[in-house]
Design a protein around this motif. Structure first.
Motif, PDB file in Angstrom:
ATOM      1  N   ALA A 270       0.852  -1.190   0.000  1.00 18.56           N
ATOM      2  CA  ALA A 270       0.000   0.000   0.000  1.00 18.56           C
ATOM      3  C   ALA A 270       0.883   1.234   0.000  1.00 18.56           C
ATOM      4  O   ALA A 270       1.963   1.257   0.606  1.00 18.56           O
ATOM      5  CB  ALA A 270      -0.925   0.002   1.215  1.00 18.56           C
ATOM      6  N   PHE A 271       0.390   2.257  -0.664  1.00 18.12           N
ATOM      7  CA  PHE A 271       1.182   3.461  -0.877  1.00 18.12           C
ATOM      8  C   PHE A 271       0.257   4.668  -0.867  1.00 18.12           C
ATOM      9  O   PHE A 271      -0.836   4.639  -1.435  1.00 18.12           O
ATOM     10  CB  PHE A 271       1.897   3.339  -2.226  1.00 18.12           C
ATOM     11  N   LEU A 272       0.663   5.744  -0.191  1.00 21.74           N
ATOM     12  CA  LEU A 272      -0.104   6.986  -0.169  1.00 21.74           C
ATOM     13  C   LEU A 272       0.861   8.149  -0.300  1.00 21.74           C
ATOM     14  O   LEU A 272       1.905   8.187   0.367  1.00 21.74           O
ATOM     15  CB  LEU A 272      -0.906   7.117   1.130  1.00 21.74           C
ATOM     16  N   SER A 273       0.537   9.082  -1.163  1.00 21.26           N
ATOM     17  CA  SER A 273       1.354  10.282  -1.341  1.00 21.26           C
ATOM     18  C   SER A 273       0.449  11.493  -1.222  1.00 21.26           C
ATOM     19  O   SER A 273      -0.543  11.615  -1.941  1.00 21.26           O
ATOM     20  CB  SER A 273       2.051  10.271  -2.706  1.00 21.26           C
ATOM     21  N   LEU A 274       0.782  12.387  -0.301  1.00 19.61           N
ATOM     22  CA  LEU A 274      -0.032  13.566  -0.037  1.00 19.61           C
ATOM     23  C   LEU A 274       0.841  14.808  -0.155  1.00 19.61           C
ATOM     24  O   LEU A 274       1.856  14.941   0.521  1.00 19.61           O
ATOM     25  CB  LEU A 274      -0.637  13.483   1.369  1.00 19.61           C
ATOM     26  N   GLY A 275       0.446  15.732  -1.049  1.00 24.65           N
ATOM     27  CA  GLY A 275       1.149  16.995  -1.215  1.00 24.65           C
ATOM     28  C   GLY A 275       0.240  18.156  -0.868  1.00 24.65           C
ATOM     29  O   GLY A 275      -0.924  18.198  -1.260  1.00 24.65           O
ATOM     30  N   LEU A 276       0.765  19.124  -0.104  1.00 18.52           N
ATOM     31  CA  LEU A 276      -0.023  20.269   0.341  1.00 18.52           C
ATOM     32  C   LEU A 276       0.780  21.541   0.131  1.00 18.52           C
ATOM     33  O   LEU A 276       1.988  21.578   0.397  1.00 18.52           O
ATOM     34  CB  LEU A 276      -0.382  20.150   1.828  1.00 18.52           C
ATOM     35  N   LYS A 277       0.101  22.587  -0.330  1.00 18.59           N
ATOM     36  CA  LYS A 277       0.732  23.893  -0.390  1.00 18.59           C
ATOM     37  C   LYS A 277       0.799  24.456   1.022  1.00 18.59           C
ATOM     38  O   LYS A 277      -0.173  24.419   1.783  1.00 18.59           O
ATOM     39  CB  LYS A 277      -0.064  24.836  -1.288  1.00 18.59           C
ATOM     40  N   ALA A 278       1.949  24.985   1.392  1.00 17.69           N
ATOM     41  CA  ALA A 278       2.140  25.591   2.711  1.00 17.69           C
ATOM     42  C   ALA A 278       2.465  27.063   2.493  1.00 17.69           C
ATOM     43  O   ALA A 278       3.621  27.444   2.308  1.00 17.69           O
ATOM     44  CB  ALA A 278       3.264  24.889   3.474  1.00 17.69           C
TER      45      ALA A 278
END
Length: 639
Positions: free
Chosen positions: A391-399
């Motif tokens: 299982a794999f999860l990638s989360l990108g957020l603007k800061a």
């Protein structure tokens, strides 16, 4: 938009830069915190070839679409949206210098992007020609590499590449190669590609590379997940492409097709690929051989002694940055495999391997989410066994306006295995779980990248951390990189770079330091290196590159990885340890007066060791002197 600014930037241009230096800058931008020894050769070769084809046939920025811009992996989804919006509201660009006016583009990203674009007619419906080239192109490249020291079994290596591209819908070619010590072309790689505009969007036959979903099941391209800056978009890009390089593994021999119906895309691959394997006395495969060398009698006996039969299917639904997909892959070999090959306890079964998984992707300007779950099952006529999960999860957020956060938790069970997996992993996508997090902050003239990775690999607790600071001032770029890594032993690395461009000359100075503790001697070992590179480019006629590296390390554990310019399609790092000096000189000449579109390239290098009288190797060769020299040259003719 301020018309005065746009008119001023019409006269702005990028200083001349060679393709090789451009690709090096792209790698530094995409993988700012990675060491050269951590970037594997085959994915690098694939990325190099994909970008070089766009470099030869740039994109019309005034009629492009998201699909075209997504071929450039160093652009984030937010970059693509801002670029399209700027072109739409201003009814096209007047010059490529305007890219610096687009929100989110700093000086570095603007200069990386410009060589892949050109200013063509504005077409709001993207109906303009995607190709700058007006006619078909044939390309022949012949390469010869020879060591200048006396060692009969080293011999030489050669390769010949031919490719045809009509820049519309047809591409085909063939690549042949012989490695050092091989007296015949033992690697022959043909390929054919057809690109359609109807239901059949893509057909590739011959040797091909496949990437589906997020890469847990199949990714024979390159991974973008440890690319830190600007929230690099969260997809490995589902695709079927020709294998045009000289790597003798990491491809499939067969046929692949892609069909498009509205927002649905269907892909299928069937392959029958010869592979090298180590076979025991009972006829069971105990391991696969992936280096491509067939020099000795033993190595030659393993050449293509096993066949790999595979079939793959992928379906995905795409709509405005949202993707949902399903992938299935079945692999079987014409020999029984020992269980350790499948990372399992199943022993010597005439078995196949079934991998299935589902993935989804959401790309937005403020955030992006990508995930994939997969299962692998060993199959026999009697039963299924050894179910593995990944299982794999990638989360990108603007800061804020200029910052971004990136989180990547992943899990690979002990029994999970896929022969084509290329997801985010520090090992072999097996018996690993961990959490990767990074932070990036970019302004017009400086950038900060930080990352931390905690993971457990084969029951070992490991961690990595890194920081990099870049500063752009006028025609100079300063870069400082720090990295710490613990896996049984603790390693610290430091690197300082200064790049300076003066008209047609580019200078690059690098200082490297490495320290390692926790080894057998239980003492802190150190390594140092100083490298200087000078590149001169006169328009498009000649490129000269000189490099000198002085290194001193206590052991192999503190080896220094140094980049050195090679010939076209030759990109990579070499590891140096001990005490010595590396010198290299390379040049490109356009011989238009001899024959139009004829290019000659050559490179000569020398490695001199101060701490030994003879150069020895545990693998294949020994040299009875303290120095070794090598010579390479290449002829390219396009018509």
């Amino acid at each position: 938009m301020n018309k005065i600014s746009r008119l001023f930037l019409s006269f702005w241009c990028v200083l001349p830069v060679s393709w090789d230096n451009l690709f090096t800058d792209i790698m530094d931008y995409m993988y700012p915190l990675q060491d050269g020894q951590e970037l594997s050769e085959t994915p690098l070769e694939n990325l190099y070839d994909d970008l070089y084809q766009i470099y030869l046939n740039p994109i019309n920025i005034n009629s492009t679409s998201k699909d075209q811009l997504e071929k450039l992996p160093f652009l984030s989804y937010a970059n693509i949206e801002e670029l399209e919006a700027y072109v739409y509201f201003n009814k096209g660009m007047l010059s490529l210098g305007e890219i610096q006016l687009v929100d989110g583009f700093d000086v570095t990203l603007s200069e990386l992007l410009q060589p892949f674009l050109y200013i063509g007619p504005y077409m709001s419906d993207h109906s303009g020609s995607d190709s700058k080239n007006s006619g078909p192109r044939n390309d022949i490249i012949a390469e010869f590499n020879m060591p200048l020291y006396k060692k009969a079994d080293i011999n030489y290596s050669t390769s010949i590449r031919y490719k045809f591209d009509n820049y519309k819908n047809i591409k085909f070619g063939i690549t042949t190669q012989s490695d050092y010590g091989e007296h015949v072309y033992d690697f022959i790689s043909p390929y054919f590609k057809f690109t359609g505009s109807g239901a059949l969007r893509n057909l590739v036959a011959g040797n091909l590379r496949v990437s589906f979903g997020q890469g847990l099941i199949v990714n024979q391209g390159f991974s973008v997940y440890n690319s830190v800056p600007n929230m690099i978009r969260q997809s490995v890009s589902s695709s079927i492409k020709p294998h045009t390089g000289v790597s003798e593994y990491g491809y499939i021999s067969g046929v692949g097709v892609e069909f498009q119906s509205g927002s649905m895309k269907f892909s299928a691959v069937a392959g029958y690929t010869p592979v090298d394997a180590t076979v025991n006395k009972e006829g069971f495969v105990s391991s696969f051989k992936e280096d491509g060398y067939h020099r000795s009698v033993l190595e030659s006996s393993k050449r293509h002694n096993t066949r790999q039969l595979c079939s793959m299917f992928h379906v995905e639904h795409s709509n405005e940055g949202r993707n949902l997909g399903f992938t299935a892959s079945y692999t079987k070999y014409d020999r029984p495999l020992l269980g350790k090959v499948f990372k399992s306890d199943v022993y010597a079964l005439d078995a196949g391997l079934l991998d299935i998984g589902t993935d989804f992707l959401i790309n937005r300007s403020r955030y992006s989410i990508a995930a994939e779950c997969a299962a692998s099952v060993i199959t026999t006529p009697q039963f299924f066994s050894n179910i593995g999960i990944a299982a794999f999860l990638s989360l990108g957020l603007k800061a804020g306006d200029k910052g971004s956060l990136h989180l990547v938790p992943r899990y690979y069970s002990d029994g999970y295995f896929s022969p084509y997996s290329g997801g985010f992993s520090k090992g072999n996508s097996n018996n690993e779980y961990g959490l990767y997090c990074s932070y990036s902050y970019r302004r017009k003239i400086f950038a900060l990248n930080l990352y931390q990775d905690f993971y457990k690999l084969n029951n070992l607790i490991c961690q990595e951390a890194g920081a990099q600071f870049d500063l752009t001032g006028g025609n100079s770029i300063f870069s400082l990189k720090l990295k710490s890594k613990y896996r049984q032993q603790h390693t610290w690395r430091f690197r300082f770079d200064w790049k300076c461009s003066l008209n047609s000359v580019q200078f690059q100075t690098s200082i490297h330091f490495c320290a390692c503790s926790g080894n057998i001697a239980d003492k802190c070992e150190k390594g140092y290196a100083f490298q200087e590179r000078i590149t001169y480019k006169a328009a498009d006629k000649i490129v000269l590159d000189f490099g000198a590296s002085l290194f001193s390390t206590d052991s192999y554990s503190t080896r220094i990885s140094l980049y050195e310019k090679g010939l076209l399609y030759s990109y990579g790092y070499s590891n140096y340890y001990g005490q010595g000096l590396r010198l290299s000189f390379s040049s490109n000449f356009k011989l238009d007066k001899v024959l139009p579109h004829l290019v000659f390239r050559f490179k000569v290098g020398s490695t001199i060791y101060f701490d030994r009288n003879a150069i020895t190797s545990q693998s294949y060769y020994d040299i009875g002197t303290f120095h070794k020299e090598d010579l390479s040259f290449q002829l390219q003719y396009a018509f």
